[in-house]
Write a protein that holds these residues in place. Sequence first.
Motif, mmCIF file in Angstrom:
data_model
loop_
_atom_site.group_PDB
_atom_site.id
_atom_site.type_symbol
_atom_site.label_atom_id
_atom_site.label_comp_id
_atom_site.label_asym_id
_atom_site.label_seq_id
_atom_site.Cartn_x
_atom_site.Cartn_y
_atom_site.Cartn_z
ATOM 1 N N ILE A 96 5.666 -55.812 -1.684
ATOM 2 C CA ILE A 96 4.642 -56.231 -2.733
ATOM 3 C C ILE A 96 4.920 -55.395 -4.060
ATOM 4 N N VAL A 97 4.960 -54.288 -3.750
ATOM 5 C CA VAL A 97 5.377 -53.125 -5.092
ATOM 6 C C VAL A 97 6.738 -53.977 -6.003
ATOM 7 N N ALA A 98 7.822 -54.219 -5.108
ATOM 8 C CA ALA A 98 9.119 -54.621 -5.659
ATOM 9 C C ALA A 98 9.018 -56.170 -6.291
ATOM 10 N N MET A 99 8.064 -56.776 -5.746
ATOM 11 C CA MET A 99 7.873 -58.276 -6.091
ATOM 12 C C MET A 99 7.185 -58.126 -7.667
ATOM 13 N N ARG A 100 6.324 -57.362 -7.814
ATOM 14 C CA ARG A 100 5.462 -57.170 -8.990
ATOM 15 C C ARG A 100 6.462 -56.445 -10.265
ATOM 16 N N ILE A 101 7.262 -55.851 -9.685
ATOM 17 C CA ILE A 101 8.200 -55.121 -10.542
ATOM 18 C C ILE A 101 9.451 -56.062 -10.968
ATOM 19 N N TRP A 102 10.158 -56.527 -10.008
ATOM 20 C CA TRP A 102 11.266 -57.341 -10.137
ATOM 21 C C TRP A 102 11.255 -58.686 -9.888
ATOM 22 N N GLY A 103 10.180 -59.081 -9.323
ATOM 23 C CA GLY A 103 9.990 -60.553 -8.934
ATOM 24 C C GLY A 103 10.570 -60.904 -7.639
ATOM 25 N N ASN A 104 11.037 -61.960 -7.563
ATOM 26 C CA ASN A 104 11.810 -62.558 -6.182
ATOM 27 C C ASN A 104 12.978 -61.860 -5.654
ATOM 28 N N SER A 105 13.515 -61.213 -6.723
ATOM 29 C CA SER A 105 14.564 -60.337 -6.285
ATOM 30 C C SER A 105 14.184 -58.897 -5.636
#
Length: 418
Positions: free
Chosen positions: A83-92
Amino acid sequence: MNEAPIGILLGVLVFLLFLSAFFSSSETGMMALNRYRLRHQARSGHKGAIRTSKLLERPDRLIGVILIGNNFVNILASAIATIVAMRIWGNSGIAIATFGLTLLVLIFGEVTPKTLAALHPERVAFPASVILRPLLKVLYPFVVVANTISNALLKMFGVDPNHTGADQLSQEELRTVVNEAGSLIPTRHKSMLTNILDLENVTVDDIMIPRNEIIGIDIEEDIEDILDQLRTAQHTRLPVYKGDVNNIIGILHMRNVAKLLSLEEINKAALLNETADPYFVPEITPLHTQMVNFQKQKLRSAFVVDEYGDVIGLVTLEDILEEIVGDFTTDVDDISQDITPQKDGTYIIDGTASIRETNKSLDWELPTEGPKTLNGLITEHLEEIPDSGVCLAIGNYRIEILQTRDNVVKTVKAWAVK
């Protein structure tokens, strides 16, 4: 959770990594504990050891609650990291979260805590037991379900989950434990403990005083000669025989002799009246058995006999104790040592010297299966009685015959070849 602030999610992620480290280290610490040390500490009243012992009574349940907790926090951490990574970098961010969290869990949740627990299991396991015991009660239904399914799968492969190997040490394993105890056990105590283990493998004929070295009283001699021998005796107990050592009459204790010497007139009948009955043992009796027999019989010495009943030597309780603690008495009759070191590194050894004593004194490994004396070993090896000057090799040892007399090797020069 999608609307929670990133800062809070990161804080939860760090906490979950801490819990992962706790479960991982608990598993390793519990399994790495020294079971014998743990039992000792539990019997001594150590609270942490008592709690841990109770948990280890059912290792399947202990592992179950640890793995349930560890897998739960790791999966939850994976979800939060995604969840945190998708908020920051999107789908990647999915790929970034996967590789990033794998690295974090590997370092902070697995390798580091497990290494620490393996090095210091008690420091990890004892405090962890405070949390694991109530957690086991809370998660008990889940643990039972998981264990039931797991045990059923094991039975399908022919494994009985209720069968555990005997938690016992063999003699050789115990010897290894003693030798590897380090500074926890003094070197002298290690030697004594291993010597006790060796008593089962050593028989009385290995340590007995040979027949030709037995000092006793021949009752057929003149009474004055016997009294002179008693006045100069160096031993507390003397065998009494008639003509030959095979005709043993009894054992005479010197404290009884003191009473006789105070009498105005002493005769052989009075002397024989003070002797105790002789005690005979077979030559193949193990030392640990003979020590128990001495204790039961309330005796301190016994005559060793061969399969034909002939006396071949004398064994005493002191001889057995010396096998455990080492030499603690001085043999007053042994004026010239059996082994005399030379300046060139060789040794002059008496042919009647015991092979076991020679090995112990020189830290050698001459064969002990078969002949008991150096003379016997040499004649067996050569299959004849050698002349002076003959040399031979036995393993890594070289032996030169210096003197042969009366069909017996009297003295040799010996040395080890490195």
